[in-house]
Design a protein around this motif. Structure first.
Motif, PDB file in Angstrom:
ATOM      1  N   GLY A 356       0.789  -1.227   0.000  1.00  0.00           N
ATOM      2  CA  GLY A 356       0.000   0.000   0.000  1.00  0.00           C
ATOM      3  C   GLY A 356       0.814   1.266   0.000  1.00  0.00           C
ATOM      4  N   GLY A 357       2.121   1.149   0.014  1.00  0.00           N
ATOM      5  CA  GLY A 357       2.974   2.327   0.093  1.00  0.00           C
ATOM      6  C   GLY A 357       2.977   3.180  -1.154  1.00  0.00           C
ATOM      7  N   THR A 358       2.392   2.693  -2.237  1.00  0.00           N
ATOM      8  CA  THR A 358       2.339   3.473  -3.484  1.00  0.00           C
ATOM      9  C   THR A 358       0.928   3.936  -3.803  1.00  0.00           C
ATOM     10  OG1 THR A 358       2.108   1.422  -4.740  1.00  0.00           O
ATOM     11  CG2 THR A 358       4.334   2.274  -4.450  1.00  0.00           C
ATOM     12  N   ASP A 359      -0.042   3.562  -2.981  1.00  0.00           N
ATOM     13  CA  ASP A 359      -1.434   3.880  -3.301  1.00  0.00           C
ATOM     14  C   ASP A 359      -1.683   5.382  -3.397  1.00  0.00           C
ATOM     15  OD1 ASP A 359      -1.728   1.185  -3.162  1.00  0.00           O
ATOM     16  OD2 ASP A 359      -3.055   1.165  -1.402  1.00  0.00           O
ATOM     17  N   ALA A 360      -1.035   6.132  -2.534  1.00  0.00           N
ATOM     18  CA  ALA A 360      -1.260   7.575  -2.512  1.00  0.00           C
ATOM     19  C   ALA A 360      -0.274   8.334  -3.401  1.00  0.00           C
ATOM     20  CB  ALA A 360      -1.169   8.107  -1.078  1.00  0.00           C
ATOM     21  N   ASP A 361       0.815   7.675  -3.795  1.00  0.00           N
ATOM     22  CA  ASP A 361       1.830   8.347  -4.619  1.00  0.00           C
ATOM     23  C   ASP A 361       2.541   7.323  -5.497  1.00  0.00           C
ATOM     24  OD1 ASP A 361       3.695   9.914  -5.805  1.00  0.00           O
ATOM     25  OD2 ASP A 361       4.781  10.436  -3.968  1.00  0.00           O
ATOM     26  N   PRO A 362       2.097   7.125  -6.742  1.00  0.00           N
ATOM     27  CA  PRO A 362       2.722   6.141  -7.632  1.00  0.00           C
ATOM     28  C   PRO A 362       4.194   6.414  -7.914  1.00  0.00           C
ATOM     29  CG  PRO A 362       0.573   6.808  -8.464  1.00  0.00           C
ATOM     30  CD  PRO A 362       0.892   7.728  -7.327  1.00  0.00           C
ATOM     31  N   LEU A 363       4.662   7.648  -7.664  1.00  0.00           N
ATOM     32  CA  LEU A 363       6.087   7.929  -7.888  1.00  0.00           C
ATOM     33  C   LEU A 363       6.972   7.120  -6.939  1.00  0.00           C
ATOM     34  CD1 LEU A 363       6.038  11.754  -8.607  1.00  0.00           C
ATOM     35  CD2 LEU A 363       7.044   9.991 -10.073  1.00  0.00           C
ATOM     36  N   VAL A 364       6.403   6.673  -5.821  1.00  0.00           N
ATOM     37  CA  VAL A 364       7.156   5.806  -4.914  1.00  0.00           C
ATOM     38  C   VAL A 364       7.519   4.503  -5.624  1.00  0.00           C
ATOM     39  CG1 VAL A 364       7.042   4.503  -2.746  1.00  0.00           C
ATOM     40  CG2 VAL A 364       6.117   6.826  -2.860  1.00  0.00           C
ATOM     41  N   PHE A 365       6.635   4.057  -6.533  1.00  0.00           N
ATOM     42  CA  PHE A 365       6.922   2.849  -7.316  1.00  0.00           C
ATOM     43  C   PHE A 365       8.184   3.050  -8.152  1.00  0.00           C
ATOM     44  CE2 PHE A 365       5.862  -1.200  -8.821  1.00  0.00           C
ATOM     45  CZ  PHE A 365       4.660  -1.621  -8.265  1.00  0.00           C
ATOM     46  N   ALA A 366       8.291   4.202  -8.790  1.00  0.00           N
ATOM     47  CA  ALA A 366       9.482   4.492  -9.593  1.00  0.00           C
ATOM     48  C   ALA A 366      10.720   4.559  -8.712  1.00  0.00           C
ATOM     49  CB  ALA A 366       9.290   5.798 -10.349  1.00  0.00           C
ATOM     50  N   ALA A 367      10.589   5.121  -7.514  1.00  0.00           N
ATOM     51  CA  ALA A 367      11.735   5.200  -6.603  1.00  0.00           C
ATOM     52  C   ALA A 367      12.205   3.804  -6.207  1.00  0.00           C
ATOM     53  CB  ALA A 367      11.361   6.017  -5.369  1.00  0.00           C
ATOM     54  N   CYS A 368      11.248   2.918  -5.905  1.00  0.00           N
ATOM     55  CA  CYS A 368      11.608   1.539  -5.543  1.00  0.00           C
ATOM     56  C   CYS A 368      12.273   0.817  -6.706  1.00  0.00           C
ATOM     57  CB  CYS A 368      10.369   0.783  -5.084  1.00  0.00           C
ATOM     58  SG  CYS A 368       9.663   1.363  -3.527  1.00  0.00           S
ATOM     59  N   ALA A 369      11.741   1.022  -7.918  1.00  0.00           N
ATOM     60  CA  ALA A 369      12.319   0.377  -9.098  1.00  0.00           C
ATOM     61  C   ALA A 369      13.769   0.817  -9.294  1.00  0.00           C
ATOM     62  CB  ALA A 369      11.490   0.709 -10.337  1.00  0.00           C
ATOM     63  N   GLU A 370      14.026   2.100  -9.086  1.00  0.00           N
ATOM     64  CA  GLU A 370      15.389   2.608  -9.251  1.00  0.00           C
ATOM     65  C   GLU A 370      16.322   2.027  -8.200  1.00  0.00           C
ATOM     66  OE1 GLU A 370      17.785   6.777  -9.984  1.00  0.00           O
ATOM     67  OE2 GLU A 370      15.592   6.750  -9.884  1.00  0.00           O
ATOM     68  N   ILE A 371      15.864   1.961  -6.952  1.00  0.00           N
ATOM     69  CA  ILE A 371      16.683   1.387  -5.881  1.00  0.00           C
ATOM     70  C   ILE A 371      17.050  -0.062  -6.205  1.00  0.00           C
ATOM     71  CG2 ILE A 371      16.651   0.646  -3.467  1.00  0.00           C
ATOM     72  CD1 ILE A 371      14.860   3.135  -2.926  1.00  0.00           C
ATOM     73  N   LEU A 372      16.080  -0.827  -6.684  1.00  0.00           N
ATOM     74  CA  LEU A 372      16.324  -2.242  -6.993  1.00  0.00           C
ATOM     75  C   LEU A 372      17.306  -2.403  -8.152  1.00  0.00           C
ATOM     76  CD1 LEU A 372      12.703  -3.617  -6.565  1.00  0.00           C
ATOM     77  CD2 LEU A 372      14.691  -4.225  -5.172  1.00  0.00           C
ATOM     78  N   LEU A 373      17.149  -1.611  -9.196  1.00  0.00           N
ATOM     79  CA  LEU A 373      18.030  -1.750 -10.360  1.00  0.00           C
ATOM     80  C   LEU A 373      19.436  -1.233 -10.087  1.00  0.00           C
ATOM     81  CD1 LEU A 373      15.551  -0.870 -13.239  1.00  0.00           C
ATOM     82  CD2 LEU A 373      16.546  -3.096 -12.730  1.00  0.00           C
ATOM     83  N   GLN A 374      19.601  -0.428  -9.058  1.00  0.00           N
ATOM     84  CA  GLN A 374      20.936   0.028  -8.686  1.00  0.00           C
ATOM     85  C   GLN A 374      21.705  -1.031  -7.901  1.00  0.00           C
ATOM     86  OE1 GLN A 374      19.960   3.673  -6.636  1.00  0.00           O
ATOM     87  NE2 GLN A 374      20.328   4.955  -8.448  1.00  0.00           N
TER      88      GLN A 374
END
Length: 730
Positions: A356-374
């Motif tokens: 649920g951490g992205t429900d209010a702000d989908p940009l958090v999804f992009a932040a998580c994706a970047e952290i994982l790919l790094q």
């Protein structure tokens, strides 16, 4: 053949339509109409003596009326006329033709004669032919559509197919997808002239093609195709769907290897060995090709999963494991950074559940994706869940942020050189109902799928292609040095008119070629059986019949094991010979082979070689023993094999746990097995007289192996046929 030789036929600047028509139901009309409607820039010459013009284009009465040479003739006339049309093409300097008509070799002997006549005319005049019996070809980058498909999208995926309906299915699927484009399609038809391997060579140098799909039912020259496939797959990926998966293929009762060498089981092994990415379902062909055309290959099989629900995270993890992919271990730094942006309830282990951490702000999804790919341990990212539908699910006020997140994620494959594939449950909606962020994701070059399994299959394809470098790192060297014992054995077999290489001959030949099979003595009477027992100095020996007329020794009562003294050796010899004579009428008995009993333990495996009708000599490896044809846990590779090929064969059988040791047992010596398989490959490559070879069982130990049975058959010869009929199958 140079790939440029196919430019005229696959990228023509001028086309003659032979058999052009004003009847809208006929290909001779539809082809002219389609070229005009699509804006084909080249010259179009309809040919029909009964028409003055077709679709507003002046019609010529015959090929001889052409103003000059033309690149390509589309032949729309009946089969009986084609040979003369090809001769006219040659006379006028038309050097290529697409022959649509059926009724050739696929229709029986009369059709085969027609095809032979067409081919003779083509060879005599230097005309190259697609088909006959083809649906045609198209080149979207030339607006050259000689099939008639509508709404073709330009793209980088080439298509070869032996089925017009299969091609139509893929084209229709691409249209429904809305983002997949094709470059050039060829309906290969009967392959009377141009073969699959030549098309691959063309696509290898075609700048408009980055990936090829091939739907294959059968191959005219499998060995040449494998060579072309190796060349092609070093530069570009090719996705192959080989039909006939349930076919029994060419069944032979002469050896276990021959009996198990079904058409698809062989094709699967040798095509993968040569670099193909194999599709096993028709609905995964296009998604795999699309992923390979858009994304960088995986550097390893380590992936991260980013999900917005525990269910999808778990299902995705299962699907990855089932496809041979792995969850990357995340570093402490990565987990700390994820915890900083996600709620406490989130799982920051892999798979990552944002809870649920992205429900209010989908940009958090992009932040998580970047952290994982790094994370250096993560080489690809699978996003799963309701991504793309946050605005639709929660609030339209999230749409702008979701599109921003999509744009950021869309750049990540290029930024990090790592693939990203998205599974979204909203992708299952009709195209006009799909949320805008998913459309934006597709425009950015990120594959989006409604099926989680399809998304994982795309990742597997990227992993398979990423490993191609190691597959081709060491091609098999040209090894020599085989002894001459087998040459003498073959000469003796030919002189006696037999295909069966007797076991003591086969053992001696393999020993002479550098393989250690251990001692074996041939006894021709009971006295020699006693002497053999003494000479071997073993606590116990095995004894088996040696006869050109008996291949299946156990079934004929021709084997005795655990013979422990000279008296048993004498009586064993007499019993074995008596059993053989009872099993086969007047068998030709050479003697009885005496060998030390193998050490206890070990895993029974089989190594065999058979000459496949399409691919030539292929090696089989799997679990062996008397149940080999029941278990059918075997894999195949084309000869010659490399040491890497041998190891992948060991890795691919289903019973890995057996090779790795069960109930505290030691794992088998994979190095010894791999070296042995390469040596057998060398031996068979050195002697094309070998038709089938069976080494079954081989006992694989933790520190070596023991070959318990050797069976070799030579290729048929005129002097052997009458003898074979008398008892080779006994």
């Amino acid at each position: 053949m140079a790939s440029n030789d196919l430019l005229d036929i696959l990228s023509p600047d001028s086309i003659a339509i032979v058999g052009a028509s004003n009847n809208p139901a006929k290909r001779g009309y539809r082809s002219v109409r389609k070229l005009l409607d699509d804006g084909y820039a080249g010259a179009i010459y309809p040919i029909n003596p009964k028409e003055r013009e077709i679709c507003g284009v002046r019609c010529l009465p015959e090929l001889g009326s052409l103003p000059g040479p033309v690149d390509l003739a589309l032949v729309c006339t009946p089969a009986a006329t084609v040979a003369s049309v090809i001769a006219e093409c040659a006379a006028k300097g038309v050097r290529s033709a697409v022959v649509l008509a059926g009724g050739f070799a696929e229709a029986g002997d009369e059709g085969r004669q027609l095809q032979d006549a067409v081919l003779a005319a083509a060879h005599a005049g230097g005309v190259r032919i697609i088909g006959p019996n083809t649906s045609g070809m198209f080149n979207t980058h030339k607006a050259c559509n000689l099939v008639g498909f509508s709404d073709l999208r330009k793209g980088s995926i080439g298509l070869l197919s032996q089925s017009g309906n299969m091609a139509l299915s893929l084209v229709t699927e691409a249209q429904a997808n809305g983002h997949v484009g094709l470059s050039t399609y060829v309906g290969v038809g009967n392959e009377a002239d141009i073969r699959f391997d030549e098309y691959l060579d063309y696509f290898a140098t075609d700048p408009d093609t980055s990936v090829v799909i091939a739907y294959i039912e059968g191959l005219k020259d499998g060995r040449r195709f494998l060579s072309a496939l190796r060349r092609f797959s070093r530069e570009k990926p090719v996705v192959i769907y080989k039909s006939g998966r349930t076919s029994a293929g060419h069944i032979s009762a002469k050896s276990h290897t021959g009996a198990l060498a079904g058409e698809y089981s062989v094709s699967e092994g040798v095509l993968r060995q040569a670099g193909a990415i194999l599709a096993h379902r028709s609905d995964e062909i296009l998604p795999m090709a699309e992923a390979l055309s858009l994304l960088p290959p995986l550097r390893s099989r380590r992936l991260a999963i980013l999900a917005d629900g525990g269910g999808h995270a778990t299902i995705a993890a299962d699907a990855l494991s089932e496809r041979g992919l792995a969850l990357a271990p995340l570093s402490e730094e990565t987990r700390r950074r994820l915890a900083d942006v996600l709620p406490q309830a989130a799982s920051v282990a892999n798979p990552v559940d944002v809870a649920g951490g992205t429900d209010a702000d989908p940009l958090v999804f992009a932040a998580c994706a970047e952290i994982l790919l790094q994370d250096p341990m993560v080489d690809g990212l699978l996003i799963s869940g309701l991504y793309g539908g946050y605005a639709a699910r929660f609030s339209q006020e999230l749409l702008a942020a979701e599109i921003d997140a999509t744009n950021v994620i869309g750049e990540m494959p290029r930024r990090f050189g790592k693939p990203v594939v998205v599974h979204s449950l909203y992708s299952a909606l009709q195209a006009d109902q799909r949320p805008l962020p998913l459309l934006e994701m597709r425009q950015a070059g990120i594959p989006v799928h409604s099926s989680l399994e399809t998304a994982v299959r795309c990742m597997q394809a990227l992993a398979d292609y990423g490993e191609m470098g190691s597959v081709f790192a060491a091609l098999p060297p040209n090894r020599t040095g085989h002894g001459r014992v087998f040459e003498r054995v073959c000469a003796g077999c030919r002189a006696e008119g037999r295909r069966v290489v007797l076991e003591h001959e086969g053992r001696a030949s393999l020993q002479d070629s550098g393989l250690d099979l251990g001692p074996a003595l041939l006894a021709v009477d009971e006295r020699e059986a006693e002497e053999a027992f003494h000479h071997l100095g073993a606590q116990s020996v095995a004894m088996k019949i040696i006869s050109r007329d008996i291949l299946h020794k156990t079934e004929a009562g021709g084997v005795k094991l655990n013979v422990v003294d000279v008296t048993s050796a004498r009586s064993g010899f007499l019993e074995i010979v008596a059993n053989a004579k009872a099993a086969v009428t007047n068998p030709n008995i050479t003697g009885v082979l005496v060998t030390p009993m193998a050490a206890e333990g070990g895993v029974e495996v089989i190594v065999g070689v058979v000459r496949d009708a399409a691919y030539g000599p292929v090696m089989m490896f799997g679990l062996g023993g008397v149940l080999v044809e029941v278990l059918r846990d075997v894999v195949f590779r084309a000869l010659p094999i490399t040491r890497n090929d041998a190891f992948t064969m060991l890795d691919e059988i289903k019973a890995q746990a057996v090779l790795d040791g069960v109930r505290g047992g030691a794992p088998v010596d994979r190095d010894a097995l791999a070296d042995f398989m390469v040596s057998i490959s060398d031996f068979v490559e050195a002697f094309p007289e070998i038709d089938e070879l069976d080494l079954n069982p081989i006992l694989a130990y933790h520190d070596g192996l023991a070959v318990l049975d050797v069976r070799i058959l030579l290729t048929a010869s005129s002097t052997a046929r009458s003898v074979e009929k008398q008892g080779i199958e006994a």
